[in-house]
Design a protein around this motif. Structure first.
Motif, PDB file in Angstrom:
ATOM      1  N   VAL A  81       0.835  -1.200   0.000  1.00  0.00           N
ATOM      2  CA  VAL A  81       0.000   0.000   0.000  1.00  0.00           C
ATOM      3  C   VAL A  81       0.872   1.253   0.000  1.00  0.00           C
ATOM      4  N   GLN A  82       1.895   1.234   0.838  1.00  0.00           N
ATOM      5  CA  GLN A  82       2.800   2.380   0.921  1.00  0.00           C
ATOM      6  C   GLN A  82       3.481   2.648  -0.417  1.00  0.00           C
ATOM      7  N   TRP A  83       3.945   1.585  -1.074  1.00  0.00           N
ATOM      8  CA  TRP A  83       4.603   1.741  -2.371  1.00  0.00           C
ATOM      9  C   TRP A  83       3.639   2.306  -3.406  1.00  0.00           C
ATOM     10  N   ALA A  84       2.411   1.792  -3.426  1.00  0.00           N
ATOM     11  CA  ALA A  84       1.436   2.269  -4.408  1.00  0.00           C
ATOM     12  C   ALA A  84       1.124   3.751  -4.202  1.00  0.00           C
ATOM     13  N   LEU A  85       1.027   4.189  -2.962  1.00  0.00           N
ATOM     14  CA  LEU A  85       0.708   5.581  -2.667  1.00  0.00           C
ATOM     15  C   LEU A  85       1.843   6.523  -3.068  1.00  0.00           C
ATOM     16  N   THR A  86       3.068   6.080  -2.882  1.00  0.00           N
ATOM     17  CA  THR A  86       4.215   6.970  -3.103  1.00  0.00           C
ATOM     18  C   THR A  86       4.839   6.837  -4.490  1.00  0.00           C
ATOM     19  N   HIS A  87       4.617   5.723  -5.177  1.00  0.00           N
ATOM     20  CA  HIS A  87       5.347   5.478  -6.420  1.00  0.00           C
ATOM     21  C   HIS A  87       4.494   5.357  -7.683  1.00  0.00           C
ATOM     22  N   THR A  88       3.212   5.062  -7.537  1.00  0.00           N
ATOM     23  CA  THR A  88       2.450   4.835  -8.765  1.00  0.00           C
ATOM     24  C   THR A  88       1.127   5.576  -8.842  1.00  0.00           C
ATOM     25  N   ALA A  89       0.478   5.862  -7.731  1.00  0.00           N
ATOM     26  CA  ALA A  89      -0.851   6.488  -7.744  1.00  0.00           C
ATOM     27  C   ALA A  89      -0.755   7.951  -8.161  1.00  0.00           C
ATOM     28  N   VAL A 161      -9.158  -3.396 -13.684  1.00  0.00           N
ATOM     29  CA  VAL A 161      -8.057  -2.607 -13.135  1.00  0.00           C
ATOM     30  C   VAL A 161      -6.892  -2.599 -14.118  1.00  0.00           C
ATOM     31  N   ALA A 162      -6.094  -1.545 -14.035  1.00  0.00           N
ATOM     32  CA  ALA A 162      -4.925  -1.418 -14.908  1.00  0.00           C
ATOM     33  C   ALA A 162      -3.670  -1.977 -14.256  1.00  0.00           C
ATOM     34  N   LEU A 163      -3.651  -2.022 -12.921  1.00  0.00           N
ATOM     35  CA  LEU A 163      -2.472  -2.482 -12.205  1.00  0.00           C
ATOM     36  C   LEU A 163      -2.893  -3.210 -10.939  1.00  0.00           C
ATOM     37  N   LEU A 164      -2.288  -4.374 -10.711  1.00  0.00           N
ATOM     38  CA  LEU A 164      -2.534  -5.173  -9.509  1.00  0.00           C
ATOM     39  C   LEU A 164      -1.257  -5.190  -8.680  1.00  0.00           C
ATOM     40  N   VAL A 165      -1.355  -4.796  -7.405  1.00  0.00           N
ATOM     41  CA  VAL A 165      -0.191  -4.697  -6.532  1.00  0.00           C
ATOM     42  C   VAL A 165      -0.353  -5.664  -5.363  1.00  0.00           C
ATOM     43  N   LEU A 166       0.700  -6.455  -5.111  1.00  0.00           N
ATOM     44  CA  LEU A 166       0.681  -7.425  -4.017  1.00  0.00           C
ATOM     45  C   LEU A 166       1.954  -7.288  -3.190  1.00  0.00           C
ATOM     46  N   GLY A 167       1.838  -7.507  -1.895  1.00  0.00           N
ATOM     47  CA  GLY A 167       3.009  -7.559  -1.040  1.00  0.00           C
ATOM     48  C   GLY A 167       3.647  -8.939  -1.119  1.00  0.00           C
ATOM     49  N   GLN A 168       4.962  -8.985  -1.066  1.00  0.00           N
ATOM     50  CA  GLN A 168       5.670 -10.252  -1.208  1.00  0.00           C
ATOM     51  C   GLN A 168       6.627 -10.471  -0.042  1.00  0.00           C
TER      52      GLN A 168
END
Length: 229
Positions: A81-89, A161-168
């Protein structure tokens, strides 16, 4: 700009001659007509305001993307979530927080007890996103099923959706060597399944270390790409 009301006509009193008699019924009648006209334009402006809000929402969807993030209470999901907020959204994008719940073996009563906790968790995650990026629209979704991989892939396809983000999670050296030796003969887990089968671009994200050092990004074409940020 939407006009909230019509401007009433102004009169210059200096131009009115003293001997001219102004009939009060006429003034009353003209005032009533202007008032009715003002009310009508006010109603029209209110309707226009509602239509304008709907148009802004439609424009956001048309211009932006839908980004789905798979969330749960894990450290890895919070990093995603943090990565999506700061890097792609971007400001025009819509974030969809997807929570996949397992079917309850205890029946309907147990499901009713679990549902409020899931709702509270998603509400707190949504609030956190709005604090960090108030200009980004955030939605929540809940799906239920035994196999999380196919459910996530299906939800991403259904919501277009255009992008799916998952934590690994960080895999052990033994596990990685096993995957290299086995190749495609065995499944690689939930994240790998989603990356290989999602109809949209899927990204797996994990922190390089808990102290920082950026992120390691995995897609269908690249594995553990180091993004220093």
């Amino acid at each position: 700009m939407v006009r909230n009301g019509a401007k009433m006509p102004s009169f210059c009193l200096k131009r009115i001659r003293p001997h001219v008699k102004v009939r009060s019924p006429t003034i009353q009648f003209e005032g009533g007509a202007n008032s009715a006209e003002t009310d009508r334009k006010t109603d029209d402006s209110g309707t226009a305001g509602e239509e304008n809000s709907e148009n802004v929402a439609k424009a956001r969807v048309a211009l932006g993307r839908k980004i789905m993030i798979v969330v749960d209470s894990s450290y890895e999901a919070k990093n995603a979530v943090q990565w999506a907020l700061t890097h792609t959204a971007q400001s025009e994008d819509v974030l969809v927080l997807l929570y996949v719940a397992k079917p309850s073996k205890q029946g309907e009563e147990c499901r009713k007890n679990i549902a409020p906790r899931i709702s509270d968790f998603l509400s707190s995650m949504r609030s956190m996103c709005k604090v960090k990026r108030p200009e980004v629209e955030v939605e929540v979704a809940v799906a239920e099923g035994k196999e999380k991989g196919p459910i996530i892939v299906e939800e991403a396809k259904k919501q277009e959706v255009a992008l799916l983000v998952l934590g690994q999670k960080k895999r052990s050296t033994t596990w990685r060597l096993l995957m290299m030796w086995a190749g495609n003969r065995v499944g690689g887990g939930l994240v790998e399944y989603c990356i290989q089968n999602a109809s949209c671009m899927a990204v797996a994200v994990r922190r390089k270390s808990k102290k920082g050092g950026g992120y390691l990004i995995t897609t269908k074409r690249q594995k553990d790409f180091w993004l220093l940020a």
